[in-house]
Design a protein around this motif. Structure first.
Motif, mmCIF file in Angstrom:
data_model
loop_
_atom_site.group_PDB
_atom_site.id
_atom_site.type_symbol
_atom_site.label_atom_id
_atom_site.label_comp_id
_atom_site.label_asym_id
_atom_site.label_seq_id
_atom_site.Cartn_x
_atom_site.Cartn_y
_atom_site.Cartn_z
ATOM 1 N N THR A 141 0.837 -1.201 0.000
ATOM 2 C CA THR A 141 0.000 0.000 0.000
ATOM 3 C C THR A 141 0.874 1.255 0.000
ATOM 4 N N GLY A 142 0.454 2.249 -0.747
ATOM 5 C CA GLY A 142 1.137 3.536 -0.733
ATOM 6 C C GLY A 142 0.533 4.455 0.305
ATOM 7 N N HIS A 143 -0.446 3.951 1.024
ATOM 8 C CA HIS A 143 -1.203 4.808 1.936
ATOM 9 C C HIS A 143 -1.396 4.079 3.262
ATOM 10 N N GLU A 144 -0.289 3.834 3.931
ATOM 11 C CA GLU A 144 -0.388 3.099 5.197
ATOM 12 C C GLU A 144 -1.152 3.916 6.231
ATOM 13 N N ASP A 145 -1.953 3.232 7.009
ATOM 14 C CA ASP A 145 -2.767 3.889 8.047
ATOM 15 C C ASP A 145 -1.879 4.797 8.915
ATOM 16 N N PRO A 146 -2.130 6.116 8.871
ATOM 17 C CA PRO A 146 -1.252 7.040 9.605
ATOM 18 C C PRO A 146 -1.399 6.937 11.127
ATOM 19 N N THR A 147 -2.455 6.250 11.593
ATOM 20 C CA THR A 147 -2.656 6.147 13.045
ATOM 21 C C THR A 147 -1.850 4.981 13.657
ATOM 22 N N LYS A 148 -1.204 4.189 12.783
ATOM 23 C CA LYS A 148 -0.409 3.055 13.292
ATOM 24 C C LYS A 148 0.756 3.547 14.136
ATOM 25 N N LYS A 149 1.024 2.856 15.252
ATOM 26 C CA LYS A 149 2.127 3.286 16.128
ATOM 27 C C LYS A 149 3.469 3.122 15.421
ATOM 28 N N GLU A 150 3.639 1.969 14.777
ATOM 29 C CA GLU A 150 4.911 1.731 14.085
ATOM 30 C C GLU A 150 4.657 1.418 12.614
ATOM 31 N N LYS A 151 5.403 2.054 11.743
ATOM 32 C CA LYS A 151 5.236 1.831 10.298
ATOM 33 C C LYS A 151 5.615 0.401 9.929
ATOM 34 N N GLN A 152 4.787 -0.234 9.098
ATOM 35 C CA GLN A 152 5.160 -1.561 8.596
ATOM 36 C C GLN A 152 5.782 -1.455 7.206
ATOM 37 N N VAL A 153 5.428 -0.373 6.486
ATOM 38 C CA VAL A 153 5.964 -0.187 5.139
ATOM 39 C C VAL A 153 7.280 0.573 5.255
ATOM 40 N N LYS A 154 8.361 -0.090 4.861
ATOM 41 C CA LYS A 154 9.678 0.563 5.014
ATOM 42 C C LYS A 154 10.376 0.814 3.679
ATOM 43 N N TRP A 155 9.823 0.335 2.629
ATOM 44 C CA TRP A 155 10.292 0.574 1.253
ATOM 45 C C TRP A 155 11.658 -0.030 0.923
ATOM 46 N N ASP A 156 12.216 -0.845 1.821
ATOM 47 C CA ASP A 156 13.519 -1.465 1.536
ATOM 48 C C ASP A 156 13.312 -2.876 0.960
ATOM 49 N N TYR A 157 12.260 -3.018 0.155
ATOM 50 C CA TYR A 157 11.910 -4.349 -0.358
ATOM 51 C C TYR A 157 12.985 -4.913 -1.279
ATOM 52 N N THR A 158 13.174 -6.219 -1.166
ATOM 53 C CA THR A 158 14.171 -6.847 -2.026
ATOM 54 C C THR A 158 13.542 -7.515 -3.254
ATOM 55 N N ALA A 159 12.224 -7.547 -3.314
ATOM 56 C CA ALA A 159 11.568 -8.138 -4.491
ATOM 57 C C ALA A 159 11.970 -7.331 -5.730
ATOM 58 N N ASP A 160 12.018 -8.023 -6.876
ATOM 59 C CA ASP A 160 12.446 -7.334 -8.099
ATOM 60 C C ASP A 160 11.413 -6.304 -8.576
ATOM 61 N N THR A 161 10.146 -6.631 -8.413
ATOM 62 C CA THR A 161 9.083 -5.717 -8.864
ATOM 63 C C THR A 161 8.309 -5.218 -7.643
ATOM 64 N N ILE A 162 8.067 -3.923 -7.586
ATOM 65 C CA ILE A 162 7.212 -3.373 -6.517
ATOM 66 C C ILE A 162 5.923 -2.877 -7.167
ATOM 67 N N ILE A 163 4.815 -3.327 -6.632
ATOM 68 C CA ILE A 163 3.508 -2.910 -7.156
ATOM 69 C C ILE A 163 2.807 -2.160 -6.026
ATOM 70 N N ILE A 164 2.529 -0.868 -6.270
ATOM 71 C CA ILE A 164 1.934 -0.054 -5.204
ATOM 72 C C ILE A 164 0.459 0.214 -5.508
ATOM 73 N N LEU A 165 -0.396 -0.144 -4.568
ATOM 74 C CA LEU A 165 -1.810 0.200 -4.652
ATOM 75 C C LEU A 165 -2.032 1.431 -3.787
ATOM 76 N N MET A 166 -3.029 2.211 -4.127
ATOM 77 C CA MET A 166 -3.328 3.453 -3.394
ATOM 78 C C MET A 166 -2.067 4.319 -3.331
ATOM 79 N N GLY A 167 -1.373 4.378 -4.443
ATOM 80 C CA GLY A 167 -0.037 4.977 -4.444
ATOM 81 C C GLY A 167 0.043 6.401 -4.961
#
Ligand SMILES: C[S@@+](CC[C@H](N)C(=O)[O-])C[C@H]1O[C@@H](n2cnc3c(N)ncnc32)[C@H](O)[C@@H]1O
Length: 234
Positions: A141-167
């Motif tokens: 997701t490009g739009h992680e819930d801003p109320t979350k205490k700790e971010k889960q999306v860190k963008w350091d993905y090692t997958a070859d392709t990144i597909i972003i929804l709500m981006g």
């Protein structure tokens, strides 16, 4: 009494499954939202239709209100359809709806849909994996819930392709983060309104993509598979 969580596919009404159509034809009620193509509702000839999606400038139903509607309808009718865009379990909050229903003892069944995350790139001829180019993909997701205490999306993905929804809304911030891990020349493809008559494809790279005007809904695909797509266009 069953509530069917059904994926409507990414937009083109012909991309719904035959199994979904069979259930829609016998539905007593269909609870649907914005991304489900409304042409699909024509299959539900005998059903009451309840819209729970967003409309510009109007109050729209919270997830709790939607869960309440599902519970009420699930207790009243034999065949209840909860129709969602794409696949109900890919950023569709289908899991929350499933748990709310199961907690109240209501039977739930699931009919997968073609998720926009893969269905939209495939529909234009963009392979999300490709031998020698990409052996993995991440859907995020490009739009992680801003109320979350700790971010889960860190963008350091090692997958070859990144597909972003709500981006689209946070593309600038997210691209800035992604460029900490990937080169500015990394190819990017954005597909707006995929599989629909107003589909638009934008090809760029990480360094330039934020200069382009992009409308929603759109999918952002990052990685060398975009080069394969470009080759196929020639
Ligand atoms: C809340 S998510 C729901 C995803 C859905 N459950 C699925 O599996 O496709 C909505 C996002 O899906 C993507 N999306 C859905 N339909 C799309 C389409 N026809 N073209 C491009 N992106 C689409 C966009 O990124 C949009 O912001």
């Amino acid at each position: 009494m069953v509530v069917y969580l059904i994926g409507a596919g990414p937009g083109d009404p012909d991309l719904i499954t035959l199994k979904a159509v069979k259930i829609l034809k016998k539905a007593d009620v269909v609870i649907y939202d914005r991304l489900a193509n409304e042409e699909i509702l024509a299959y539900a000839t005998d059903a009451e239709l309840i819209y729970v999606g967003k409309k510009a400038g109007e109050h729209y139903k919270s997830q709790d209100e939607i869960n309440q509607i599902l519970l009420e309808q699930g207790k009243k009718h034999n065949v209840v359809v909860r129709l969602k865009g794409g696949d109900p379990f890919v950023f569709g909050r289908g899991g929350e709806e499933m748990l709310a229903l199961i907690n109240e003892g209501i039977n739930v069944e699931f009919i997968p849909g073609v998720t926009s995350a893969i269905g939209v790139p495939t529909s234009v001829g963009l392979p999300v994996t490709h031998r020698g180019v990409a052996t993995s993909f991440t859907i995020v997701t490009g739009h992680e819930d801003p109320t979350k205490k700790e971010k889960q999306v860190k963008w350091d993905y090692t997958a070859d392709t990144i597909i972003i929804l709500m981006g689209v809304g946070r593309l600038k911030d997210n691209v800035k983060e992604i460029m900490k891990y990937r080169d500015s020349e990394t190819p990017v493809c954005v597909i707006e309104n995929g599989t629909l008559p107003n589909e638009r494809v934008v090809i760029s790279n990480l360094g330039d993509i934020t200069k382009k005007k992009i409308n929603t809904p759109a999918l952002v695909i990052i990685g060398n598979v975009v080069k394969v797509y470009k080759k196929a266009l020639k």
